[in-house]
Structures are given as structure tokens and as C-alpha cells.
Scaffold this motif. Structure first.
Motif, PDB file in Angstrom:
ATOM      1  N   TYR A 262       0.808  -1.222   0.000  1.00 36.30           N
ATOM      2  CA  TYR A 262       0.000   0.000   0.000  1.00 36.30           C
ATOM      3  C   TYR A 262       0.839   1.268   0.000  1.00 36.30           C
ATOM      4  O   TYR A 262       0.294   2.364   0.107  1.00 36.30           O
ATOM      5  N   ASP A 263       2.156   1.126  -0.084  1.00 36.71           N
ATOM      6  CA  ASP A 263       3.072   2.263  -0.162  1.00 36.71           C
ATOM      7  C   ASP A 263       2.833   3.270   0.959  1.00 36.71           C
ATOM      8  O   ASP A 263       2.702   4.473   0.724  1.00 36.71           O
ATOM      9  N   VAL A 264       2.733   2.745   2.182  1.00 37.98           N
ATOM     10  CA  VAL A 264       2.598   3.588   3.370  1.00 37.98           C
ATOM     11  C   VAL A 264       3.709   3.194   4.335  1.00 37.98           C
ATOM     12  O   VAL A 264       4.283   2.121   4.234  1.00 37.98           O
ATOM     13  N   ARG A 265       4.000   4.064   5.263  1.00 40.77           N
ATOM     14  CA  ARG A 265       5.055   3.807   6.249  1.00 40.77           C
ATOM     15  C   ARG A 265       4.422   3.721   7.626  1.00 40.77           C
ATOM     16  O   ARG A 265       3.777   4.654   8.083  1.00 40.77           O
TER      17      ARG A 265
ATOM     18  N   ALA B 278      -9.866  -2.788  11.047  1.00 41.89           N
ATOM     19  CA  ALA B 278     -10.488  -1.475  10.859  1.00 41.89           C
ATOM     20  C   ALA B 278      -9.491  -0.343  11.102  1.00 41.89           C
ATOM     21  O   ALA B 278      -9.431   0.609  10.307  1.00 41.89           O
ATOM     22  N   THR B 279      -8.684  -0.433  12.170  1.00 39.18           N
ATOM     23  CA  THR B 279      -7.717   0.643  12.431  1.00 39.18           C
ATOM     24  C   THR B 279      -6.615   0.652  11.378  1.00 39.18           C
ATOM     25  O   THR B 279      -6.133   1.722  11.002  1.00 39.18           O
ATOM     26  N   LEU B 280      -6.238  -0.514  10.887  1.00 44.37           N
ATOM     27  CA  LEU B 280      -5.231  -0.592   9.824  1.00 44.37           C
ATOM     28  C   LEU B 280      -5.762   0.029   8.535  1.00 44.37           C
ATOM     29  O   LEU B 280      -5.075   0.819   7.880  1.00 44.37           O
ATOM     30  N   ALA B 281      -6.995  -0.290   8.182  1.00 40.01           N
ATOM     31  CA  ALA B 281      -7.607   0.284   6.975  1.00 40.01           C
ATOM     32  C   ALA B 281      -7.727   1.804   7.099  1.00 40.01           C
ATOM     33  O   ALA B 281      -7.436   2.535   6.145  1.00 40.01           O
ATOM     34  N   ASP B 282      -8.136   2.285   8.275  1.00 40.98           N
ATOM     35  CA  ASP B 282      -8.249   3.737   8.488  1.00 40.98           C
ATOM     36  C   ASP B 282      -6.887   4.414   8.339  1.00 40.98           C
ATOM     37  O   ASP B 282      -6.779   5.488   7.759  1.00 40.98           O
ATOM     38  N   PHE B 283      -5.840   3.781   8.868  1.00 38.01           N
ATOM     39  CA  PHE B 283      -4.483   4.331   8.743  1.00 38.01           C
ATOM     40  C   PHE B 283      -4.076   4.433   7.271  1.00 38.01           C
ATOM     41  O   PHE B 283      -3.531   5.449   6.841  1.00 38.01           O
ATOM     42  N   ILE B 284      -4.346   3.394   6.512  1.00 40.29           N
ATOM     43  CA  ILE B 284      -3.998   3.409   5.082  1.00 40.29           C
ATOM     44  C   ILE B 284      -4.763   4.505   4.360  1.00 40.29           C
ATOM     45  O   ILE B 284      -4.182   5.255   3.575  1.00 40.29           O
ATOM     46  N   ARG B 285      -6.050   4.626   4.645  1.00 42.69           N
ATOM     47  CA  ARG B 285      -6.856   5.702   4.007  1.00 42.69           C
ATOM     48  C   ARG B 285      -6.300   7.077   4.354  1.00 42.69           C
ATOM     49  O   ARG B 285      -6.162   7.924   3.472  1.00 42.69           O
ATOM     50  N   ARG B 286      -5.980   7.312   5.624  1.00 42.83           N
ATOM     51  CA  ARG B 286      -5.445   8.628   6.038  1.00 42.83           C
ATOM     52  C   ARG B 286      -4.095   8.889   5.385  1.00 42.83           C
ATOM     53  O   ARG B 286      -3.778  10.027   5.025  1.00 42.83           O
ATOM     54  N   SER B 287      -3.277   7.860   5.252  1.00 48.65           N
ATOM     55  CA  SER B 287      -1.944   8.016   4.667  1.00 48.65           C
ATOM     56  C   SER B 287      -1.989   8.349   3.192  1.00 48.65           C
ATOM     57  O   SER B 287      -1.063   8.930   2.655  1.00 48.65           O
ATOM     58  N   ARG B 288      -3.048   7.958   2.537  1.00 49.43           N
ATOM     59  CA  ARG B 288      -3.186   8.205   1.097  1.00 49.43           C
ATOM     60  C   ARG B 288      -3.678   9.614   0.795  1.00 49.43           C
ATOM     61  O   ARG B 288      -3.660  10.031  -0.351  1.00 49.43           O
ATOM     62  N   MET B 289      -4.138  10.332   1.801  1.00 49.69           N
ATOM     63  CA  MET B 289      -4.693  11.678   1.586  1.00 49.69           C
ATOM     64  C   MET B 289      -3.613  12.681   1.331  1.00 49.69           C
ATOM     65  O   MET B 289      -2.533  12.622   1.721  1.00 49.69           O
TER      66      MET B 289
END
Length: 90
Positions: free
Chosen positions: A61-64, A79-90
Motif C-alpha cells: 500500500y506504499d505507506v510507512r 479497521a484501524t489498519l484500513a483507516d491508517f492506510i486511508r489517512r496516509s493516502r490523503m
């Protein structure tokens, strides 16, 4: 199979984690709010699995995922992992 997931990202994460951590007997019901790591994890994951998940998520997902405290919070549940990925993509 009954899925208690919000969206496609959570479902992708379930599948990725099951494959990455070689979960042999995944639960039929998937609750994205359930603990991801530890004795209450429906997948039976431990701290070694957490390292594998972090590496797979960072690559896929190219996030750190940073410091230990942050990773504990991020890996609290699907759910918390998915939320982190969504926030990181913003």
C-alpha cells in the motif's frame, strides 16, 4: 462466508494477512473491529506476525508504519489498519 467488513480495503487486508501469515483456519465470520494481534485475535496472530504484516502493508500500500507505539495502535484491528492506510493516502 459472512463478512462484517466496511469495504473492499478491509476485505483486501483480511485476505492479505491470511496469506502473509499462513493462517490455516481463518474464521468464517470476519469482524474488522476484532483484535488483530494477541490472544484475542480471531486469526491467532502474534508479534512475529505483526512484523510480517507491517512489511506486507508497507510494500502493498506504499505507506510507512513508524514507531512501535504507532504500530501497536495501527495494528489494533483490521479497521484501524484500513483507516491508517486511508489517512496516509490523503
Amino acid at each position: 462466508m459472512e463478512l462484517a467488513v466496511k469495504d473492499g480495503l478491509e476485505n483486501e487486508l483480511w485476505e492479505m494477512i491470511i496469506a502473509t501469515c499462513n493462517v490455516l483456519d481463518p474464521p468464517e465470520t470476519r469482524d474488522s473491529a476484532a483484535p488483530l494481534i494477541g490472544p484475542d485475535s480471531p486469526l491467532g496472530l502474534d508479534s512475529l506476525d505483526a512484523v510480517e504484516i507491517v512489511v506486507a502493508v508497507q510494500k502493498g500500500y506504499d505507506v510507512r508504519i513508524g514507531a512501535e507505539d504507532t504500530s501497536r495502535e495501527v495494528l489494533g484491528s483490521i479497521a484501524t489498519l484500513a483507516d491508517f492506510i486511508r489517512r496516509s493516502r490523503m
